[in-house]
Design an enzyme around this catalytic site. Structure first.
Site, PDB file in Angstrom:
ATOM      1  N   ASP A 133     -17.053  22.762  17.466  1.00 29.71           N
ATOM      2  CA  ASP A 133     -17.741  21.520  17.828  1.00 29.71           C
ATOM      3  C   ASP A 133     -17.239  20.921  19.139  1.00 29.71           C
ATOM      4  O   ASP A 133     -16.804  19.770  19.190  1.00 29.71           O
ATOM      5  CB  ASP A 133     -17.577  20.501  16.694  1.00 29.71           C
ATOM      6  CG  ASP A 133     -17.999  21.054  15.348  1.00 29.71           C
ATOM      7  OD1 ASP A 133     -19.085  21.638  15.273  1.00 29.71           O
ATOM      8  OD2 ASP A 133     -17.232  20.909  14.378  1.00 29.71           O
ATOM      9  N   GLU A 167     -29.025  19.800  13.561  1.00 25.52           N
ATOM     10  CA  GLU A 167     -27.877  18.898  13.632  1.00 25.52           C
ATOM     11  C   GLU A 167     -27.264  19.008  15.018  1.00 25.52           C
ATOM     12  O   GLU A 167     -27.820  19.630  15.918  1.00 25.52           O
ATOM     13  CB  GLU A 167     -26.849  19.274  12.557  1.00 25.52           C
ATOM     14  CG  GLU A 167     -26.341  20.712  12.673  1.00 25.52           C
ATOM     15  CD  GLU A 167     -25.429  21.117  11.533  1.00 25.52           C
ATOM     16  OE1 GLU A 167     -25.057  20.243  10.737  1.00 25.52           O
ATOM     17  OE2 GLU A 167     -25.074  22.308  11.450  1.00 25.52           O
TER      18      GLU A 167
END
Length: 315
Positions: A26, A204
């Site tokens: 991430d 997402e």
């Protein structure tokens, strides 16, 4: 691990994955001054319940995209009294000399919410504001992405399976409650037809930014019939849409179920950060942050970016 990664300061070419001593995912780049700071999540070596096991956030920095400094843990679940699990995808931004780190976490009383850590330094330590910034009582409140527009208005987008946003107040730790949480229409025109729960490709991990008066929304996406995430993007002439689907930014082949985009312009170059499962022992829950340089077309569109093994130094 020592503070200096890739200690050879004369190194002119870096290799992917960027970080090899721990599993990271991430990636969230932030350029401040002459330095690019990279915030990441941290996949623990030992899994609990065979699921994502993530307790803290890390920071790394570089001045040349090749030699990286490890700043260690800069915020953790231990710093958030009301959270107990899932230190998931963050993003950081500077405003008025303060640095704000937006992080999704699992609350002790259930559900996901967005926490904010505040620091005087880009490398922390960050201090929790003491309560969730966004807490809708559902599982959509993950993967925050933050941007301050030219007029000073700050936006925080987030969400799985829907894309939503709030208008942040100037203090960056509260939002306009009169406007509230705004849901973006999940249309095929905006995000293309896909296999995710909304019927579009949007899944997402949104990443929101502006370049040459075009607003970009890059995100983790699910193509029709696909089981792993690719990266896609949409654009708009307004910070709140409507969004128009742009295309595939990076294909699914990465060895893991997820991907997560982070984009930054640094010293005249444009970079896409992402994650794969390339390190030894890499898996669905053991990921590794990588980066690739890319170029915009004259009209602002972006061709599909290839994963790469090397990155050149910049001055």
């Amino acid at each position: 691990m020592s503070d200096e990664m890739n200690r050879n300061e004369d190194k002119k070419v870096g290799t992917n994955p960027i970080i090899t001593s721990i599993y990271t995912a991430d990636p969230a780049p932030m350029v401040f001054g002459d330095t690019l700071y990279l915030y990441t999540t941290h996949d623990e070596d030992e899994l609990i319940n065979d699921f994502y096991t993530m307790f803290d956030w890390r920071c790394f920095s570089t001045k040349d995209m090749v030699n990286w400094t490890d700043h260690g843990v800069i915020f953790s679940l231990d710093d958030i009294e009301w959270a107990d699990d899932r230190a998931w995808a963050p993003q950081a931004i500077e405003r008025n000399g303060k640095f704000y780190l937006y992080c999704p976490v699992h609350k002790k009383d259930g559900g996901m919410a967005i926490a904010v850590g505040v620091s005087d330094s880009p490398t922390g330590p960050f201090k929790d504001i003491g309560e969730p910034l966004v807490d809708e009582g559902d599982w959509n409140d993950i993967d925050p992405t933050v941007f301050i527009d030219d007029d000073g208005q700050a936006y925080l987008y987030f969400g799985n399976p829907e894309l939503r946003y709030v208008l942040l107040n100037e203090d960056m730790v509260s939002y306009d409650k009169k406007v509230g949480v705004v849901k973006i229409p999940m249309t095929v025109e905006s995000f293309a037809k896909g296999s995710h729960m909304t019927g579009t490709t949007y899944g997402e991990g949104p990443w929101f930014y502006k370049r040459n008066n075009i607003y970009y929304m890059v995100y983790a996406a699910f193509g029709e019939g696909k089981q792993c995430e690719h990266l896609a993007y949409s654009t708009s002439t307004s910070p709140t849409g409507p969004w128009v689907y742009g295309g595939v930014l990076m294909t699914e082949e990465g060895g893991v179920f997820t991907n997560h985009p982070g984009i930054a312009d640094f010293k005249g170059h444009s970079y896409l950060f992402y994650h794969t499962g390339e390190l030894p022992g890499g898996s669905l829950f053991h990921r590794s942050v990588c980066v690739a340089e890319f170029h915009y077309n004259p009209d602002g569109s972006i061709d599909t970016v290839a994963k790469c093994s090397h990155i050149n130094a910049v001055e």
